[in-house]
Design a protein around this motif. Sequence first.
Motif, PDB file in Angstrom:
ATOM      1  N   CYS A 171     -22.273  -0.908 -63.235  1.00 21.44           N
ATOM      2  CA  CYS A 171     -21.878   0.408 -63.730  1.00 21.44           C
ATOM      3  C   CYS A 171     -22.126   1.476 -62.662  1.00 21.44           C
ATOM      4  N   PRO A 172     -21.135   2.331 -62.392  1.00 23.13           N
ATOM      5  CA  PRO A 172     -21.312   3.390 -61.395  1.00 23.13           C
ATOM      6  C   PRO A 172     -22.145   4.558 -61.912  1.00 23.13           C
ATOM      7  N   PHE A 173     -22.401   4.588 -63.230  1.00 22.41           N
ATOM      8  CA  PHE A 173     -23.142   5.712 -63.809  1.00 22.41           C
ATOM      9  C   PHE A 173     -24.613   5.373 -64.022  1.00 22.41           C
ATOM     10  N   CYS A 174     -24.896   4.248 -64.679  1.00 25.96           N
ATOM     11  CA  CYS A 174     -26.294   3.916 -64.988  1.00 25.96           C
ATOM     12  C   CYS A 174     -26.822   2.735 -64.182  1.00 25.96           C
ATOM     13  N   SER A 175     -25.952   2.060 -63.456  1.00 32.37           N
ATOM     14  CA  SER A 175     -26.267   0.920 -62.584  1.00 32.37           C
ATOM     15  C   SER A 175     -26.639  -0.353 -63.342  1.00 32.37           C
ATOM     16  N   LEU A 197     -25.935   2.095 -55.547  1.00 34.60           N
ATOM     17  CA  LEU A 197     -25.119   2.309 -54.351  1.00 34.60           C
ATOM     18  C   LEU A 197     -23.958   1.322 -54.230  1.00 34.60           C
ATOM     19  N   LEU A 198     -24.025   0.209 -54.933  1.00 34.03           N
ATOM     20  CA  LEU A 198     -22.995  -0.814 -54.781  1.00 34.03           C
ATOM     21  C   LEU A 198     -21.586  -0.319 -55.113  1.00 34.03           C
ATOM     22  N   PRO A 199     -21.390   0.470 -56.184  1.00 35.77           N
ATOM     23  CA  PRO A 199     -20.049   1.011 -56.427  1.00 35.77           C
ATOM     24  C   PRO A 199     -19.559   1.927 -55.293  1.00 35.77           C
ATOM     25  N   VAL A 200     -20.486   2.630 -54.645  1.00 34.59           N
ATOM     26  CA  VAL A 200     -20.113   3.484 -53.521  1.00 34.59           C
ATOM     27  C   VAL A 200     -19.707   2.632 -52.333  1.00 34.59           C
ATOM     28  N   ILE A 201     -20.507   1.628 -52.011  1.00 38.52           N
ATOM     29  CA  ILE A 201     -20.205   0.736 -50.890  1.00 38.52           C
ATOM     30  C   ILE A 201     -18.880   0.014 -51.114  1.00 38.52           C
ATOM     31  N   SER A 202     -18.623  -0.380 -52.362  1.00 39.97           N
ATOM     32  CA  SER A 202     -17.404  -1.139 -52.674  1.00 39.97           C
ATOM     33  C   SER A 202     -16.134  -0.335 -52.456  1.00 39.97           C
ATOM     34  N   LEU A 203     -16.252   0.991 -52.382  1.00 45.81           N
ATOM     35  CA  LEU A 203     -15.062   1.825 -52.155  1.00 45.81           C
ATOM     36  C   LEU A 203     -14.356   1.466 -50.857  1.00 45.81           C
TER      37      LEU A 203
END
Length: 260
Positions: free
Chosen positions: A155-159, A218-224
Amino acid sequence: MEEFKDALRKYTHLLKGGKIDLEKTIKIEELELKLIDDLISDKSVICESKRDLQSLIEALLDSGWIEEAMRRTSHELNVEIDSSPREALEAFLTGNVEKPAGKVALLVVQSIARCLAESKLESGEIVEEVTPLCPVCGAESRTMVLEREGYYMVCPFCSYKWLVSRDKIRCPYCGNDNPISLGVFSDRARRLGLVVCQECGATWRLVIDKSIKAPRILLPVISLGAEAYRKFIHNDMVRKPGGQHTTDAIVEGGGEDAQG
């Protein structure tokens, strides 16, 4: 916090030209970690007794914690809010995060959601469900991570992370797990990928490289960084009405830039 900073700097290059405000991102994380630490130390009894986000927020409103958290957060951000905590939450929930009250409420609610998510994961509450919607906060995720146990959405909001498939990629939207109609576009390093489902047309990002070590938030950010491969996805890759594909499978997208 040092792990967050190190990972942010280490993996920024994976964004492939995408920009991120390092200073702002670090400041926001510092603010949220302070709120999370305060929540754990001051309201641990409430957090342990409320196992869903809505009831936890209501309990923290009644206790006065959210009002105090918003006051401190607005001070740290150097912004003024002239709304009550409930009005600020309403602004956030209706998507009005451009106003100061909405921005402050977003950070406070995200901290609460992250605290709840971490509590569930620490107690072994890992949901196994084929869905892109977070079981904790309801946010939509487009980030899948390959771990030893299988494929998780993050989840990009709560991880929070939940298991979608144990042995192979599965579409979190329609459940398709046929490798012929699921394609992954990536570079030769195979660190990040962009997945497309030919059955329903959904796309999502995949962190393939298990050596990427970073806080889950941070994983959703890196995945961008996988968005760089979107140019190789075309409409004719999706199943058309009547059950026919215009292409049988996703093929190599071109040279060293993408592989399907």
